[in-house]
Design a protein around this motif. Structure first.
Motif, PDB file in Angstrom:
ATOM      1  N   ALA A   1     -21.069 -30.024  43.328  1.00 24.14           N
ATOM      2  CA  ALA A   1     -20.027 -29.448  42.460  1.00 24.14           C
ATOM      3  C   ALA A   1     -18.626 -29.873  42.875  1.00 24.14           C
ATOM      4  O   ALA A   1     -17.743 -30.026  42.045  1.00 24.14           O
ATOM      5  CB  ALA A   1     -20.129 -27.921  42.458  1.00 24.14           C
TER       6      ALA A   1
ATOM      7  N   VAL B   1     -23.796 -18.774  41.556  1.00 23.65           N
ATOM      8  CA  VAL B   1     -23.926 -19.678  42.702  1.00 23.65           C
ATOM      9  C   VAL B   1     -23.152 -20.981  42.461  1.00 23.65           C
ATOM     10  O   VAL B   1     -22.549 -21.536  43.376  1.00 23.65           O
ATOM     11  CB  VAL B   1     -25.430 -19.962  42.968  1.00 23.65           C
ATOM     12  N   LEU B   2     -23.155 -21.437  41.207  1.00 24.92           N
ATOM     13  CA  LEU B   2     -22.465 -22.689  40.893  1.00 24.92           C
ATOM     14  C   LEU B   2     -20.974 -22.465  40.611  1.00 24.92           C
ATOM     15  O   LEU B   2     -20.156 -23.366  40.792  1.00 24.92           O
ATOM     16  CB  LEU B   2     -23.135 -23.377  39.705  1.00 24.92           C
TER      17      LEU B   2
ATOM     18  N   ARG C   1     -25.038 -27.154  43.539  1.00 24.13           N
ATOM     19  CA  ARG C   1     -23.902 -26.544  44.222  1.00 24.13           C
ATOM     20  C   ARG C   1     -23.254 -27.543  45.180  1.00 24.13           C
ATOM     21  O   ARG C   1     -22.032 -27.620  45.285  1.00 24.13           O
ATOM     22  CB  ARG C   1     -24.333 -25.299  45.008  1.00 24.13           C
TER      23      ARG C   1
END
Ligand SMILES: Nc1ncnc2c1ncn2[C@@H]1O[C@H](COP(=O)(O)OP(=O)(O)OP(=O)(O)O)[C@@H](O)[C@H]1O
Ligand SMILES: [Mg+2]
Length: 258
Positions: free
Chosen positions: A162, A106-107, A159
């Protein structure tokens, strides 16, 4: 120059032969590092405004300027570059993520898609993001459905940050969390804002939370702005009918009254 300037935004939906104005002639601005809250009853247009600002849907009228650009006119690579600068966190991260995806995956996605870091550097970036949102690095291999709701919302925030955004749209981002976890997530958001000067468009039906975290608030009623101003001033002494009704219906606010 404001970070975001929304002018005369209008969005209509057609339903059963009738046209519904979900958002009518809405104008506002957000400054760098500021939290602007949108509050109002269910169906008043809060999420529609969020989706318009994120360009997930197109308006029927109005302008959106973001970081000096005519956001609605952007396309292709210019739009992709700008998209990295405005991120989102929604109420239900289980719906936003593939529940079987790992936290690392997800990241990794935003880092890869927006070209933030080369492959070899990304595991280190992921560990740093997890640490930044108060999660242990050993959470990285876990699946999204295996972690708690509070941890999931921290992953959603990781996220969102990021790609180093200047604006994060939070649509009921803390509403599903229990009170103590909600407080921790709000503290994290305030921390990030202080350190990275991120602005928030903070959507919440909870006027107690809005009063605690927002600088300014807009109260919406049936797609129109009923009232706006300094969050505490508006919530402590609402002038509009809808503002008075919302405050009267907010249990935590009433309990604090003498
Ligand atoms: N895709 C759609 N098609 C048709 N009507 C829609 C659509 N999305 C929203 N609406 C309508 O637009 C209005 C505004 O909806 P919106 O989701 O923006 O409200 P909201 O303030 O976010 O409400 P809530 O607090 O319940 O989340 C509502 O009347 C809703 O039914
Ligand atoms: Mg909504």
């Amino acid at each position: 120059m404001s970070l975001l300037t929304v002018s005369n935004l209008t969005k209509r939906y057609s339903r059963g032969g009738k046209t519904l104005a979900a958002v009518s002639d809405v104008s506002f601005h957000i400054e760098p590092g500021e939290t602007l809250a949108l509050a109002g009853p269910s169906g008043s247009g809060k999420s529609t405004i969020a989706r318009l600002v994120l360009r997930l849907i197109e308006p029927d009228g109005g302008r959106i300027e973001f970081e000096g650009d005519d956001f609605l006119a952007l396309g292709g690579s210019a739009l992709r570059a700008r998209r990295a600068r405005v991120q989102m966190v929604f109420q239900d991260p289980l719906a936003a993520f593939n529940p079987r995806a790992t936290v690392a995956r997800v990241l990794d996605d935003p880092l890869r898609i927006h070209g933030v870091a080369p492959r070899t550097e990304r595991p280190r970036r992921i560990a740093a993001l997890l640490e930044r949102v108060g999660l242990a690095a050993d959470l990285a291999p876990r699946a999204i459905h295996e972690i708690s709701g509070g941890q999931r919302q921290r992953v959603a925030i990781a996220r969102a940050i990021a790609t180093k955004p200047s604006l994060i749209v939070l649509d009921e981002a803390v509403s599903a969390l229990d009170v103590s976890v909600r407080g921790q997530i709000l503290d994290l958001l305030l921390d990030l804002q202080r350190e990275e000067r991120i602005a928030y468009l903070f959507i919440s039906h909870d006027l107690g939370v809005v009063r605690a975290v927002a600088h300014r608030v807009i109260l919406l009623d049936a797609g129109r702005i009923a009232e706006s101003g300094d969050a505490r001033t508006v919530i402590d002494a609402p002038q509009s009918a809808i503002g008075k009704a919302l405050v009267a219906a907010a249990p935590r606010l009433n309990r604090n009254r003498p």
